[in-house]
Enzyme design. Sequence first.
Site, PDB file in Angstrom:
ATOM      1  N   LYS A  69      47.482  35.111  34.527  1.00 43.28           N
ATOM      2  CA  LYS A  69      47.303  36.393  33.848  1.00 43.28           C
ATOM      3  C   LYS A  69      47.971  36.344  32.480  1.00 43.28           C
ATOM      4  O   LYS A  69      47.407  36.789  31.478  1.00 43.28           O
ATOM      5  CB  LYS A  69      47.871  37.539  34.699  1.00 43.28           C
ATOM      6  N   GLN A  76      52.781  42.437  40.792  1.00 48.52           N
ATOM      7  CA  GLN A  76      52.039  41.575  41.709  1.00 48.52           C
ATOM      8  C   GLN A  76      52.386  41.912  43.158  1.00 48.52           C
ATOM      9  O   GLN A  76      53.554  42.011  43.522  1.00 48.52           O
ATOM     10  CB  GLN A  76      52.347  40.103  41.394  1.00 48.52           C
ATOM     11  N   ASP A  93      46.052  48.001  37.275  1.00 47.44           N
ATOM     12  CA  ASP A  93      45.518  47.606  38.584  1.00 47.44           C
ATOM     13  C   ASP A  93      44.703  48.732  39.223  1.00 47.44           C
ATOM     14  O   ASP A  93      43.936  48.494  40.144  1.00 47.44           O
ATOM     15  CB  ASP A  93      46.671  47.272  39.546  1.00 47.44           C
TER      16      ASP A  93
HETATM   17  N1  GUN Z   1      47.610  40.825  44.976  1.00 51.05           N
HETATM   18  C1  GUN Z   1      46.362  40.445  45.352  1.00 51.05           C
HETATM   19  N2  GUN Z   1      45.458  40.959  44.495  1.00 51.05           N
HETATM   20  C2  GUN Z   1      46.127  41.675  43.593  1.00 51.05           C
HETATM   21  C3  GUN Z   1      45.735  42.435  42.453  1.00 51.05           C
HETATM   22  O1  GUN Z   1      44.558  42.591  42.111  1.00 51.05           O
HETATM   23  N3  GUN Z   1      46.754  43.004  41.747  1.00 51.05           N
HETATM   24  C4  GUN Z   1      48.037  42.876  42.112  1.00 51.05           C
HETATM   25  N4  GUN Z   1      48.944  43.495  41.371  1.00 51.05           N
HETATM   26  N5  GUN Z   1      48.442  42.191  43.147  1.00 51.05           N
HETATM   27  C5  GUN Z   1      47.485  41.593  43.880  1.00 51.05           C
END
Ligand code: GUN
Length: 280
Positions: free
Chosen positions: A52, A96, A119
């Site tokens: 990311k 995350q 998100d």
């Molecule tokens: N863990 C698995 N998928 C995601 C996501 O799309 N965003 C975040 N923040 N954590 C995740």
Amino acid sequence: MVLINGKTVSAEIRNRLMQETAELKNKTGRMPGLATVLVGEDPASAVYVRNKNKICGEVGFQSFGQNLPAETSEAQLLNLIKQLNENEEVNGILVQLPLPDHIDEEKVLLSIDPEKDVDGFHPINVGKLAIGNALLTPCTPTGIIALLDYYEIEIAGKHAVVLGRSNIVGKPVAHLLLQRHATVTICHSKTKNLKEVTRQADILIAAVGRPHFVGSEMVKEGAVVIDVGINRVEGKLIGDVEFDPVAEKAAFITPVPGGVGPMTIALLMENTLKAFKTTL
Ligand code: GUN
């Protein structure tokens, strides 16, 4: 059968974002900023977060990576998020998931400024998605809709069957499909006669997190099959769909890797740009 190429579509989106970001930078002297927060050392999460931040740089965003030790207390994490909420250079905040067990995930998601919630996991944005007027919608589900649109796959009036009811994929993708006028069925571990339901799907979204869960007997001839599964089996990435036999029946299908996966980050960047633009 058409193989849906998430790498190509994701690269096109990132290119468009890069151009728009450069133009906005010229015009305003400002650039979008994304803060990623990783707590602990889960290797898969660490890879996602690194990626990311890397893509952030590629599209011309500023990235603020915060890697915290697994022992970080909930109060410390909430304090960091407060600082990021107040930082004008940060337009998007991504914490995350999953978080370590001693941290209350809901409390953390609630603490993120909904306008920086790239998100789309804050209850305000979840509610807006349900009503149908959200600016920031979850990245993987939004990426799935972007793939369907790119391949000009009709959604309105189609029967979309979603396997899985997670807050990250199943529920939000069902809302997005509904918004696009699909007839939506959500299936889960308690669903009876699962095969009979999935065989009705014009569009089948597999987000159960079980390797090769969807076999060809569950799929209708000519269906569009979207595989959201990322299962690590003996070091290999395996989808939720048994690819070869299902591909023989499907009109469109996503591979794993190279299907939905690359879209998530592209849509995260798109959300960050959207959040930035609301501040101009
Ligand atoms: N863990 C698995 N998928 C995601 C996501 O799309 N965003 C975040 N923040 N954590 C995740």
